[in-house]
Each structure stands twice: as structure tokens, then as C-alpha cells.
Motif scaffolding. Structure first.
Motif, PDB file in Angstrom:
ATOM      1  N   VAL A 209      53.582  27.502  51.128  1.00  0.00           N
ATOM      2  CA  VAL A 209      52.899  26.453  50.383  1.00  0.00           C
ATOM      3  C   VAL A 209      51.394  26.731  50.322  1.00  0.00           C
ATOM      4  O   VAL A 209      50.749  26.555  49.289  1.00  0.00           O
ATOM      5  CB  VAL A 209      53.153  25.078  51.032  1.00  0.00           C
ATOM      6  CG1 VAL A 209      52.370  23.978  50.314  1.00  0.00           C
ATOM      7  CG2 VAL A 209      54.647  24.755  51.030  1.00  0.00           C
ATOM      8  N   PHE A 250      57.510  25.911  54.320  1.00  0.00           N
ATOM      9  CA  PHE A 250      56.568  25.839  55.446  1.00  0.00           C
ATOM     10  C   PHE A 250      56.898  26.824  56.571  1.00  0.00           C
ATOM     11  O   PHE A 250      56.093  27.002  57.476  1.00  0.00           O
ATOM     12  CB  PHE A 250      56.442  24.430  56.036  1.00  0.00           C
ATOM     13  CG  PHE A 250      55.189  23.685  55.625  1.00  0.00           C
ATOM     14  CD1 PHE A 250      54.190  24.296  54.880  1.00  0.00           C
ATOM     15  CD2 PHE A 250      54.995  22.364  55.992  1.00  0.00           C
ATOM     16  CE1 PHE A 250      53.040  23.610  54.510  1.00  0.00           C
ATOM     17  CE2 PHE A 250      53.853  21.665  55.634  1.00  0.00           C
ATOM     18  CZ  PHE A 250      52.865  22.288  54.895  1.00  0.00           C
ATOM     19  N   ASP A 253      54.405  29.582  56.184  1.00  0.00           N
ATOM     20  CA  ASP A 253      53.088  29.055  56.525  1.00  0.00           C
ATOM     21  C   ASP A 253      52.905  29.027  58.044  1.00  0.00           C
ATOM     22  O   ASP A 253      51.839  29.390  58.557  1.00  0.00           O
ATOM     23  CB  ASP A 253      52.918  27.643  55.959  1.00  0.00           C
ATOM     24  CG  ASP A 253      53.005  27.605  54.450  1.00  0.00           C
ATOM     25  OD1 ASP A 253      51.954  27.588  53.787  1.00  0.00           O
ATOM     26  OD2 ASP A 253      54.130  27.595  53.919  1.00  0.00           O
ATOM     27  N   ARG A 272      46.932  20.794  55.919  1.00  0.00           N
ATOM     28  CA  ARG A 272      48.326  21.234  55.805  1.00  0.00           C
ATOM     29  C   ARG A 272      49.180  20.146  55.167  1.00  0.00           C
ATOM     30  O   ARG A 272      50.001  20.413  54.292  1.00  0.00           O
ATOM     31  CB  ARG A 272      48.857  21.608  57.194  1.00  0.00           C
ATOM     32  CG  ARG A 272      48.057  22.702  57.872  1.00  0.00           C
ATOM     33  CD  ARG A 272      48.540  22.993  59.282  1.00  0.00           C
ATOM     34  NE  ARG A 272      47.541  23.770  60.028  1.00  0.00           N
ATOM     35  CZ  ARG A 272      47.815  24.545  61.067  1.00  0.00           C
ATOM     36  NH1 ARG A 272      49.064  24.644  61.499  1.00  0.00           N
ATOM     37  NH2 ARG A 272      46.867  25.202  61.689  1.00  0.00           N
ATOM     38  N   TYR A 276      51.061  20.325  51.305  1.00  0.00           N
ATOM     39  CA  TYR A 276      52.488  20.044  51.092  1.00  0.00           C
ATOM     40  C   TYR A 276      52.653  18.856  50.126  1.00  0.00           C
ATOM     41  O   TYR A 276      53.461  18.908  49.192  1.00  0.00           O
ATOM     42  CB  TYR A 276      53.162  19.731  52.429  1.00  0.00           C
ATOM     43  CG  TYR A 276      54.670  19.633  52.337  1.00  0.00           C
ATOM     44  CD1 TYR A 276      55.467  20.748  52.528  1.00  0.00           C
ATOM     45  CD2 TYR A 276      55.303  18.423  52.051  1.00  0.00           C
ATOM     46  CE1 TYR A 276      56.850  20.675  52.447  1.00  0.00           C
ATOM     47  CE2 TYR A 276      56.673  18.330  51.955  1.00  0.00           C
ATOM     48  CZ  TYR A 276      57.448  19.457  52.156  1.00  0.00           C
ATOM     49  OH  TYR A 276      58.811  19.376  52.061  1.00  0.00           O
ATOM     50  N   CYS A 294      62.824  16.434  51.367  1.00  0.00           N
ATOM     51  CA  CYS A 294      61.877  17.384  51.945  1.00  0.00           C
ATOM     52  C   CYS A 294      62.474  17.889  53.258  1.00  0.00           C
ATOM     53  O   CYS A 294      62.409  17.219  54.291  1.00  0.00           O
ATOM     54  CB  CYS A 294      60.532  16.716  52.177  1.00  0.00           C
ATOM     55  SG  CYS A 294      59.705  16.257  50.631  1.00  0.00           S
ATOM     56  N   TRP A 308      55.177  21.454  62.600  1.00  0.00           N
ATOM     57  CA  TRP A 308      55.410  21.540  61.158  1.00  0.00           C
ATOM     58  C   TRP A 308      56.349  20.458  60.615  1.00  0.00           C
ATOM     59  O   TRP A 308      56.103  19.949  59.511  1.00  0.00           O
ATOM     60  CB  TRP A 308      55.856  22.951  60.801  1.00  0.00           C
ATOM     61  CG  TRP A 308      54.718  23.908  61.023  1.00  0.00           C
ATOM     62  CD1 TRP A 308      54.363  24.505  62.198  1.00  0.00           C
ATOM     63  CD2 TRP A 308      53.728  24.289  60.067  1.00  0.00           C
ATOM     64  NE1 TRP A 308      53.223  25.257  62.032  1.00  0.00           N
ATOM     65  CE2 TRP A 308      52.809  25.149  60.743  1.00  0.00           C
ATOM     66  CE3 TRP A 308      53.532  24.009  58.723  1.00  0.00           C
ATOM     67  CZ2 TRP A 308      51.716  25.724  60.097  1.00  0.00           C
ATOM     68  CZ3 TRP A 308      52.433  24.588  58.082  1.00  0.00           C
ATOM     69  CH2 TRP A 308      51.545  25.426  58.759  1.00  0.00           C
ATOM     70  N   VAL A 312      55.451  17.604  57.386  1.00  0.00           N
ATOM     71  CA  VAL A 312      56.331  17.179  56.295  1.00  0.00           C
ATOM     72  C   VAL A 312      56.520  15.664  56.334  1.00  0.00           C
ATOM     73  O   VAL A 312      56.421  14.972  55.307  1.00  0.00           O
ATOM     74  CB  VAL A 312      57.684  17.909  56.390  1.00  0.00           C
ATOM     75  CG1 VAL A 312      58.658  17.380  55.332  1.00  0.00           C
ATOM     76  CG2 VAL A 312      57.504  19.413  56.239  1.00  0.00           C
TER      77      VAL A 312
END
Length: 363
Positions: A209, A250, A253, A272, A276, A294, A308, A312
Motif C-alpha cells: 500500500v 499490508f 509493507d 500507515r 490504507y 478489509c 498491522w 487496518v
């Protein structure tokens, strides 16, 4: 790049096609036959020579005759395809495409009566594009009306996990062999079949991303017609509208930012989350009524202690606060397996995603 790709195929296609024709096949079916059913982001600028590049892209149809052959014109000789006859999904004929034009016999000695075929692209855009140039049937064979289209539609946006990289490799084997990449047995394709849905797959191994293992990212890639690198082709989103969108990004990433330190200065947590969120908003703008899932996993981006999944969740929470109610999160379970998911992992992830979509959509 798309123009150059087309010029290559046009220059090489006819001579290679004639040279590789199979003498035993008596009936030729053009790629522009109305009874062929295509699914995926396909370049139909030349309807007689459609260009296929995205993983999971499919062509299917019904036919009569005792044999079937498929003619492909592959850009680099790196793409692999499945061909399934008469719904035998556990017995694919696997094509390793040669560079240039070639006709591949996939079925002989079929009994009289109607038959069905399904062609799916195992590999992805990094292996190059393929022109589909049609079919060859046995003497007296013909193409019949195609099967009805599925009523449900799911779009997937992802990386190597969604593409299916390494999924057919042994657990202790390498991840990068082209023969072991099979989108048909990745979680996205398994989920689509379980839900009797059409799917479009927009994925690229190594993509992220905010940063990728190459100089483009998903916000630059998600709207392309061609999957072959970063190019100026544009997909017409009005052509096909999904009911559900699944985003699984991700993982790259995480590796490139946290482990490889490739993105400097190191982005903050807020940056971050914002990156997203901005990608999701781009996709939402194209699909205002779709239910967006997601997702993340099942590699180490969802391992214990990873931040991470929280990024999200925070992005989705912000979107919900902005009145986007048709959106949610789903995290696949981390198994401790350090390589790309194998088929057994994809099956488990698909079962979780299938149940989730059934619940949310009433399917």
C-alpha cells in the motif's frame, strides 16, 4: 507498455499460429465467438485476440466433439494455465505456455454429446500477458451456448497471497517456482467457488500500500486494465460491479518498512493508517454499494504482537465514523508457517472468509 505488448503479439502472432496448428483439428473457433464466456479484466481492444494478464482470469464454454485444443500466444513463455474438462476440478490439464503462438491439445477421445471446458490463469502479470486466439474442435464439433453467468460477484485486491504464489509447493520447498503458483487453489478462488460467485482478481506478488518490492504500489495499480507492470492502461469499472470487495494487503509493507527499513523516514502509525484508508476510499469510490472486507493474513503480518491488524482496524473504524457502514475487518489466523501459504492454509482461510461473507451478505 500495453501498446508495445500488442505490437509484439500482432507482429508474431499470425506466423506462429499457423506454424503450430494441429492437423487433427478440423473446426476452428475464434476468440471472438459469442458463445465463449470470459471473466476477469481482459483487454478486448482486438476482440479476435483478447489479452489476458490477471491471475484467475477465466474462459469457459460448452462444446461437442471428441477433442479440444487451445491456442495461446504468450509474451514471455512464463505463464501457466489450468484447463478443466466436464467439471472435473480435481483433474486439471496444466499448460506451461511457450513463448509465442502455439496450439495445445487438452482433450481427446471424448464421448459423444455435450462437454464443458474451463480455462483459468494460474500465474499473474509479472509473468507477462497472453493472447487467447481461440479453440480447435474435432471434425463435426461445435461450440454451444455458454453456461449461465453466476449472479454473485466478488472482487479481490491483494499481493502474492491472493495470487497464490508457492501454494502448490511442498512445505519445505521454495516459494518462487512458477509451476507451484496456482491462483485456482488460492483462498480467493476457493471462496468464490464456495459462494458460487464470479471473481475478479487484482493482485501482484510483492505489492504494498505504501511501498513494494518494485517501484509501484497498489494505489497506482488497482485501476489498470493490464496487469503487466505499472502502465497507463485503465480498467472501465462500469463493466463489472462486485457485490463484495476483499482487500488483503499490508504484508509487504510490514516487511519493507519494519524489517527492511526501505521507507525513509519511517512512517508513523497515523501515516500507515491514512495510507490504507486512502486506498480503501479509492476502491469505495468505484464500488459505492459493495460490502468491503478489509482482510489481512495469514502470513506474519497477523503474528502475535504485530501492529498491522490494528492499522487496518483503525482505518476501518475511521471510515465507519465517516458513515461508511458496509465495511468490516477479517484477520486470517497465523499458523506459524513462515513461507507463503500452501493450499491447506488457503483452504482454511477460504472457509473463514466464506462463512464471514455468508453471514454479512445472507448468501
Amino acid at each position: 507498455m500495453l501498446t508495445l505488448t500488442r505490437q509484439f503479439f500482432r507482429a508474431a502472432g499470425l506466423a506462429a499460429l499457423v506454424a503450430s496448428s494441429s492437423a487433427w483439428a478440423a473446426v476452428t473457433v475464434g476468440a471472438d465467438d459469442a458463445n465463449l464466456q470470459y471473466t476477469g479484466r481482459i483487454d478486448f481492444a482486438d476482440k479476435a485476440a483478447p489479452v489476458i494478464s490477471w491471475p484467475g482470469t477465466s474462459i469457459e464454454g460448452n462444446f461437442t466433439g471428441s477433442s479440444l485444443a487451445i491456442t495461446l500466444d504468450d509474451q514471455h513463455g512464463k505463464n501457466w494455465f489450468n484447463v478443466f474438462i466436464d467439471g472435473k476440478l480435481d483433474k486439471p490439464v496444466i499448460i506451461s505456455a511457450a513463448k509465442g503462438g502455439k496450439t495445445y491439445p487438452v482433450a481427446t477421445g471424448l464421448p459423444a454429446g455435450p462437454h464443458r471446458f474451463l480455462i483459468t490463469k494460474r500465474t499473474e502479470g509479472e509473468e507477462g500477458a497472453t493472447v487467447f486466439r481461440g479453440l480447435e474442435l474435432a471434425d463435426g464439433g461445435k461450440l454451444l451456448a455458454p453456461p449461465p453467468r453466476k449472479a454473485r460477484r466478488i472482487a479481490f485486491f491483494g499481493d502474492s497471497i491472493t495470487s497464490g504464489m508457492g501454494n502448490e509447493a511442498p512445505d519445505d520447498g521454495p516459494d518462487h517456482e512458477l509451476k507451484d503458483k496456482n491462483n485456482f487453489m488460492a483462498y480467493d478462488a476457493i471462496t468464490a467457488r464456495a459462494l458460487d460467485a464470479e471473481m475478479h482478481v487484482v493482485s501482484q506478488s510483492g505489492i504494498g500500500v505504501m511501498i513494494s518490492w518494485f517501484p509501484f504500489i497498489m494505489p497506482q495499480f488497482y485501476d489498470q486494465l493490464s496487469a503487466v507492470g505499472n502502465n497507463d492502461s485503465r480498467w472501465d469499472f462500469s463493466q463489472w460491479t462486485p457485490d463484495v470487495v476483499v482487500i488483503n494487503l499490508f504484508q509487504n509493507d510490514k516487511w519493507l518498512i519494519d524489517r527492511e527499513k526501505r521507507l525513509q523516514p519511517v512512517p508513523t502509525d497515523a501515516q500507515r493508517i491514512a495510507a490504507y484508508k486512502n486506498l480503501v476510499k479509492k476502491i469505495r469510490a468505484e464500488y459505492p454499494r459493495a460490502y468491503i472486507v478489509c482482510a489481512l493474513g495469514s502470513m506474519d503480518a497477523v503474528s502475535p504482537g504485530s501492529k498491522w491488524p490494528g492499522y487496518v482496524s483503525s482505518a476501518v473504524a475511521q471510515l465507519r465514523a465517516e458513515q461508511d457502514e458496509r465495511i468490516d475487518t477479517l484477520f486470517f489466523d497465523y499458523t506459524g508457517f513462515d513461507k507463503h501459504p500452501r493450499v491447506k492454509h488457503h483452504q482454511a482461510n477460504a472457509a473463514k472468509l466464506t462463512a464471514f461473507i455468508r453471514q454479512k451478505m445472507g448468501w
